[in-house]
Design a protein around this motif. Structure first.
Motif, PDB file in Angstrom:
ATOM      1  N   THR A   1       2.115  12.107  -2.310  1.00 55.91           N
ATOM      2  CA  THR A   1       0.911  11.862  -1.270  1.00 55.91           C
ATOM      3  C   THR A   1       1.530  11.428  -0.129  1.00 55.91           C
ATOM      4  OG1 THR A   1       0.298   9.474  -1.646  1.00 55.91           O
ATOM      5  CG2 THR A   1      -0.482  11.183  -3.314  1.00 55.91           C
TER       6      THR A   1
ATOM      7  N   ALA B   1       2.622  -2.793  -3.420  1.00 54.56           N
ATOM      8  CA  ALA B   1       2.577  -1.382  -3.474  1.00 54.56           C
ATOM      9  C   ALA B   1       1.862  -0.639  -4.816  1.00 54.56           C
ATOM     10  CB  ALA B   1       4.041  -0.544  -3.021  1.00 54.56           C
ATOM     11  N   LYS B   2       1.788   0.633  -4.829  1.00 57.02           N
ATOM     12  CA  LYS B   2       1.029   1.130  -5.871  1.00 57.02           C
ATOM     13  C   LYS B   2       2.038   2.118  -6.726  1.00 57.02           C
ATOM     14  CE  LYS B   2      -2.507   4.403  -7.097  1.00 57.02           C
ATOM     15  NZ  LYS B   2      -3.160   5.596  -6.818  1.00 57.02           N
ATOM     16  N   SER B   3       2.289   1.822  -8.059  1.00 52.96           N
ATOM     17  CA  SER B   3       2.935   2.805  -9.007  1.00 52.96           C
ATOM     18  C   SER B   3       2.214   3.863  -9.239  1.00 52.96           C
ATOM     19  CB  SER B   3       3.345   2.038 -10.340  1.00 52.96           C
ATOM     20  OG  SER B   3       4.255   1.154 -10.165  1.00 52.96           O
ATOM     21  N   VAL B   4       2.854   5.058  -8.880  1.00 53.71           N
ATOM     22  CA  VAL B   4       2.170   6.535  -9.508  1.00 53.71           C
ATOM     23  C   VAL B   4       3.043   7.047 -10.588  1.00 53.71           C
ATOM     24  CG1 VAL B   4       1.718   8.571  -8.521  1.00 53.71           C
ATOM     25  CG2 VAL B   4       1.394   6.834  -7.179  1.00 53.71           C
TER      26      VAL B   4
ATOM     27  N   ARG C   1       1.109   8.702   1.160  1.00 50.55           N
ATOM     28  CA  ARG C   1       1.530   7.494   1.040  1.00 50.55           C
ATOM     29  C   ARG C   1       2.707   7.194   0.312  1.00 50.55           C
ATOM     30  NH1 ARG C   1      -2.174   4.889   3.535  1.00 50.55           N
ATOM     31  NH2 ARG C   1      -1.757   2.532   3.135  1.00 50.55           N
ATOM     32  N   THR C   2       3.358   8.216  -0.277  1.00 50.50           N
ATOM     33  CA  THR C   2       4.637   8.046  -1.304  1.00 50.50           C
ATOM     34  C   THR C   2       5.718   7.786  -0.388  1.00 50.50           C
ATOM     35  OG1 THR C   2       3.753   9.692  -2.669  1.00 50.50           O
ATOM     36  CG2 THR C   2       6.121   9.205  -2.869  1.00 50.50           C
TER      37      THR C   2
ATOM     38  N   ASP D   1       0.682  -1.224  -0.055  1.00 51.72           N
ATOM     39  CA  ASP D   1       0.111   0.058  -0.064  1.00 51.72           C
ATOM     40  C   ASP D   1       0.822   1.312   0.152  1.00 51.72           C
ATOM     41  OD1 ASP D   1      -2.356  -1.624  -0.019  1.00 51.72           O
ATOM     42  OD2 ASP D   1      -2.436  -1.644   2.127  1.00 51.72           O
ATOM     43  N   ASP D   2       2.235   1.111   0.180  1.00 50.39           N
ATOM     44  CA  ASP D   2       2.875   2.526  -0.337  1.00 50.39           C
ATOM     45  C   ASP D   2       2.951   2.834  -1.476  1.00 50.39           C
ATOM     46  OD1 ASP D   2       4.046   2.407   2.447  1.00 50.39           O
ATOM     47  OD2 ASP D   2       5.857   1.301   2.045  1.00 50.39           O
ATOM     48  N   GLU D   3       3.219   4.001  -1.946  1.00 45.44           N
ATOM     49  CA  GLU D   3       3.449   4.557  -3.240  1.00 45.44           C
ATOM     50  C   GLU D   3       4.711   4.788  -3.604  1.00 45.44           C
ATOM     51  OE1 GLU D   3      -0.935   6.734  -3.312  1.00 45.44           O
ATOM     52  OE2 GLU D   3       0.802   7.991  -3.603  1.00 45.44           O
TER      53      GLU D   3
ATOM     54  N   LEU E   1       6.873   6.570  -6.844  1.00 42.71           N
ATOM     55  CA  LEU E   1       6.931   7.476  -8.012  1.00 42.71           C
ATOM     56  C   LEU E   1       7.572   7.140  -9.241  1.00 42.71           C
ATOM     57  CD1 LEU E   1       7.019  11.057  -6.166  1.00 42.71           C
ATOM     58  CD2 LEU E   1       4.905   9.527  -6.750  1.00 42.71           C
TER      59      LEU E   1
END
Length: 146
Positions: A67, A43-46, A69-70, A21-23, A25
């Motif tokens: 954000t 985690a999530k790619s932004v 979460r980044t 759940d981290d982001e 970049l």
């Protein structure tokens, strides 16, 4: 840390620094495996769009993408596949934002020797910031052939 290659070094760094759940970049365009490594960690790619700026990442683009979460940004300069080089002053500004937000950065510099004028060769390791506290720079040994 010695690894079997630069891609493994990046993988090891990401799975060591990132939690589910981290982001993370990722400036576009990006190397094909970067989002897959992030997905492996759950985690999530932004993605940061750079086409509007001739594929050159700026500090302001990074600031807008952050954000709560980044946790990490993966930089690739010169970029594969675009070949764009982040100017040294802009890179320093990006790293100041990374430090200001208590983030980590991976500076993939595997194409550092492929910089042509007017771009300038630049490594994150040359920054006067405490880059060693926040930045991982995987490098490669040249392949030896007979």
């Amino acid at each position: 840390m010695a690894t079997a290659g630069g891609k493994q070094a990046i993988f090891n760094a990401v799975v060591s620094l990132i939690n589910p759940d981290d982001e993370v970049l990722l400036p576009k365009p990006y190397w094909v495996t970067f989002p897959e490594i992030v997905a492996f960690t759950r985690a999530k790619s932004v993605f940061i769009e750079t086409e509007e700026n001739d594929f050159t990442l700026t500090a302001e683009m990074v600031r807008r993408a952050i954000t709560p979460r980044t946790r990490l940004i993966i930089l690739n300069s010169p970029s594969n596949p675009s070949g764009r080089v982040i100017p040294p002053e802009e890179f320093a500004s990006i790293m100041e934002i990374v430090a200001e937000h208590d983030l980590y950065a991976i500076s993939d510099e595997c194409y550092l020797r492929f910089v042509y004028p007017p771009a300038k060769v630049f490594s994150a390791a040359s920054l006067r910031l405490n880059c060693e506290d926040v930045c991982v720079s995987p490098d490669r040994f040249p392949r030896l052939t007979r």
